[in-house]
Design a protein around this motif. Structure first.
Motif, PDB file in Angstrom:
ATOM      1  N   PRO A 102       0.807  -1.217   0.000  1.00 15.70           N
ATOM      2  CA  PRO A 102       0.000   0.000   0.000  1.00 15.70           C
ATOM      3  C   PRO A 102       0.845   1.274   0.000  1.00 15.70           C
ATOM      4  O   PRO A 102       0.398   2.312  -0.467  1.00 15.70           O
ATOM      5  CB  PRO A 102      -0.815  -0.120   1.291  1.00 15.70           C
ATOM      6  N   ASN A 103       2.078   1.209   0.540  1.00 16.40           N
ATOM      7  CA  ASN A 103       2.969   2.369   0.583  1.00 16.40           C
ATOM      8  C   ASN A 103       4.229   2.043  -0.202  1.00 16.40           C
ATOM      9  O   ASN A 103       5.329   1.949   0.346  1.00 16.40           O
ATOM     10  CB  ASN A 103       3.306   2.734   2.033  1.00 16.40           C
ATOM     11  N   ALA A 104       4.061   1.888  -1.504  1.00 16.22           N
ATOM     12  CA  ALA A 104       5.137   1.369  -2.341  1.00 16.22           C
ATOM     13  C   ALA A 104       6.364   2.273  -2.351  1.00 16.22           C
ATOM     14  O   ALA A 104       7.492   1.796  -2.254  1.00 16.22           O
ATOM     15  CB  ALA A 104       4.622   1.165  -3.766  1.00 16.22           C
ATOM     16  N   VAL A 105       6.161   3.595  -2.472  1.00 16.74           N
ATOM     17  CA  VAL A 105       7.300   4.510  -2.541  1.00 16.74           C
ATOM     18  C   VAL A 105       8.075   4.501  -1.227  1.00 16.74           C
ATOM     19  O   VAL A 105       9.313   4.461  -1.214  1.00 16.74           O
ATOM     20  CB  VAL A 105       6.829   5.938  -2.888  1.00 16.74           C
ATOM     21  N   THR A 106       7.355   4.502  -0.107  1.00 18.66           N
ATOM     22  CA  THR A 106       8.011   4.471   1.203  1.00 18.66           C
ATOM     23  C   THR A 106       8.806   3.184   1.386  1.00 18.66           C
ATOM     24  O   THR A 106       9.953   3.205   1.863  1.00 18.66           O
ATOM     25  CB  THR A 106       6.966   4.593   2.324  1.00 18.66           C
ATOM     26  N   THR A 107       8.211   2.051   1.005  1.00 19.68           N
ATOM     27  CA  THR A 107       8.887   0.764   1.141  1.00 19.68           C
ATOM     28  C   THR A 107      10.137   0.696   0.265  1.00 19.68           C
ATOM     29  O   THR A 107      11.205   0.260   0.708  1.00 19.68           O
ATOM     30  CB  THR A 107       7.931  -0.376   0.764  1.00 19.68           C
ATOM     31  N   ALA A 108      10.025   1.129  -0.988  1.00 15.10           N
ATOM     32  CA  ALA A 108      11.174   1.098  -1.893  1.00 15.10           C
ATOM     33  C   ALA A 108      12.266   2.064  -1.434  1.00 15.10           C
ATOM     34  O   ALA A 108      13.457   1.773  -1.549  1.00 15.10           O
ATOM     35  CB  ALA A 108      10.726   1.451  -3.309  1.00 15.10           C
ATOM     36  N   SER A 109      11.864   3.218  -0.891  1.00 16.95           N
ATOM     37  CA  SER A 109      12.841   4.202  -0.403  1.00 16.95           C
ATOM     38  C   SER A 109      13.615   3.653   0.782  1.00 16.95           C
ATOM     39  O   SER A 109      14.839   3.837   0.883  1.00 16.95           O
ATOM     40  CB  SER A 109      12.140   5.508  -0.020  1.00 16.95           C
ATOM     41  N   ALA A 110      12.908   2.980   1.703  1.00 14.50           N
ATOM     42  CA  ALA A 110      13.573   2.400   2.870  1.00 14.50           C
ATOM     43  C   ALA A 110      14.555   1.314   2.442  1.00 14.50           C
ATOM     44  O   ALA A 110      15.664   1.211   2.985  1.00 14.50           O
ATOM     45  CB  ALA A 110      12.536   1.826   3.829  1.00 14.50           C
ATOM     46  N   GLN A 111      14.164   0.520   1.458  1.00 17.26           N
ATOM     47  CA  GLN A 111      15.054  -0.533   0.956  1.00 17.26           C
ATOM     48  C   GLN A 111      16.294   0.073   0.311  1.00 17.26           C
ATOM     49  O   GLN A 111      17.425  -0.379   0.553  1.00 17.26           O
ATOM     50  CB  GLN A 111      14.296  -1.396  -0.052  1.00 17.26           C
ATOM     51  N   ALA A 112      16.097   1.128  -0.484  1.00 15.97           N
ATOM     52  CA  ALA A 112      17.225   1.788  -1.142  1.00 15.97           C
ATOM     53  C   ALA A 112      18.164   2.427  -0.124  1.00 15.97           C
ATOM     54  O   ALA A 112      19.393   2.354  -0.246  1.00 15.97           O
ATOM     55  CB  ALA A 112      16.703   2.841  -2.121  1.00 15.97           C
ATOM     56  N   PHE A 113      17.587   3.046   0.908  1.00 14.29           N
ATOM     57  CA  PHE A 113      18.380   3.688   1.959  1.00 14.29           C
ATOM     58  C   PHE A 113      19.261   2.670   2.677  1.00 14.29           C
ATOM     59  O   PHE A 113      20.471   2.877   2.864  1.00 14.29           O
ATOM     60  CB  PHE A 113      17.440   4.385   2.949  1.00 14.29           C
ATOM     61  N   LYS A 114      18.671   1.539   3.073  1.00 10.28           N
ATOM     62  CA  LYS A 114      19.441   0.535   3.811  1.00 10.28           C
ATOM     63  C   LYS A 114      20.501  -0.121   2.922  1.00 10.28           C
ATOM     64  O   LYS A 114      21.595  -0.445   3.396  1.00 10.28           O
ATOM     65  CB  LYS A 114      18.493  -0.517   4.406  1.00 10.28           C
ATOM     66  N   ARG A 115      20.206  -0.277   1.644  1.00 10.49           N
ATOM     67  CA  ARG A 115      21.218  -0.833   0.738  1.00 10.49           C
ATOM     68  C   ARG A 115      22.368   0.147   0.531  1.00 10.49           C
ATOM     69  O   ARG A 115      23.514  -0.273   0.345  1.00 10.49           O
ATOM     70  CB  ARG A 115      20.570  -1.204  -0.592  1.00 10.49           C
TER      71      ARG A 115
END
Length: 265
Positions: free
Chosen positions: A104-117
């Protein structure tokens, strides 16, 4: 970057494991019966941010969002001490292969994944990828690991490793003397992290001229850095514990210096 920091010291501090109560497990591959799943360790973004704020408060992050027909892709540029490294993340916008669910919060989820990577490129959280893969009981309805694995000693935070080594030493001494092993301290379920020595900087001195002050407060005072190093027992004239209270204070001082390596060089 502040002149008191050295980039290698910053990397050393970032590479330290997170407190164990911050590590969670999500299911990876499952068996045919959906009763077992590989436990994949992860940590929420907040502890990453807290570590960055502690070690190098002038860090910066920038994001580029790209919308594709079925997913969103995010590129994170993370800058620490003038060095920039990138990480990417993606999240489905609609159901794809069987078993996939749209977030439901695709941009937030993808941003968090990118940040941690991106953080992993600096060593922060990189140890999570080296944890052994363990099959655990799996609740298919809740999509949840039932019995999360224990972290190996090398994957514990410095303060927890000190706690474990001290506890093991006490148990060995008790066994050698033929005494019953002491009961291990249990974390308070009402206060996650309490009893696990998650933040040595929050430890309050129970004696001396800094009685009642936390190690973080002491470190920031005029003569506090020398005091914390003395308390940790560094140097020939370091603090010599005489009782369990003294020993605990020294353990916490050493854990503080280890966790905050960028400040304690």
């Amino acid at each position: 970057m502040s002149q008191q920091f050295d980039f290698s010291q910053i990397l050393d501090a970032l590479q330290e494991p997170f407190p164990s109560h911050e590590v969670e497990f999500k299911p990876g591959a499952t068996n045919r019966e959906k009763t077992k799943a590989l436990a994949l360790a992860y940590v929420d973004s907040r502890p990453y941010i807290q570590r960055l704020n502690l070690v190098c408060p002038d860090w910066q992050d920038e994001y580029q969002v790209m919308m594709l027909p079925d997913r969103v892709v995010v590129l994170c540029r993370l800058t620490i001490a003038g060095v920039t490294r990138t990480g990417d993340g993606e999240c489905l916008l609609s159901g794809g292969e069987e078993g996939d669910r749209a977030e439901p919060n695709a941009v937030t989820t993808a941003s968090a994944q990118a940040f941690k990577r991106a953080c992993v490129k600096f060593g922060l959280g990189a140890y999570l990828y080296a944890l052994p893969q363990v099959w655990c009981d799996y609740d298919a309805q809740k999509r949840k690991i039932v019995n999360p694995p224990q972290l190996p000693e090398w994957a514990l935070a410095p303060s927890e490793r000190l706690e474990k080594s001290t506890r093991d030493a006490v148990q060995r001494e008790a066994a050698e003397r033929g005494l019953p092993a002491p009961e291990p301290s249990q974390p308070d379920p009402a206060e996650p992290g309490k009893g696990e020595l998650a933040d040595p900087g929050a430890y309050k001195m129970p004696f001396g001229k800094y009685n009642g002050s936390t190690l973080s407060e002491i470190w920031q005072s005029k003569e506090g850095q020398g005091y914390v190093r003395w308390l940790a027992g560094t140097g020939e004239k370091g603090f010599q514990p005489r009782n369990p209270t003294d020993q605990n204070a020294q353990r916490m001082a050493r854990a503080f210096l280890s966790v905050n390596a960028a400040y304690a060089g």
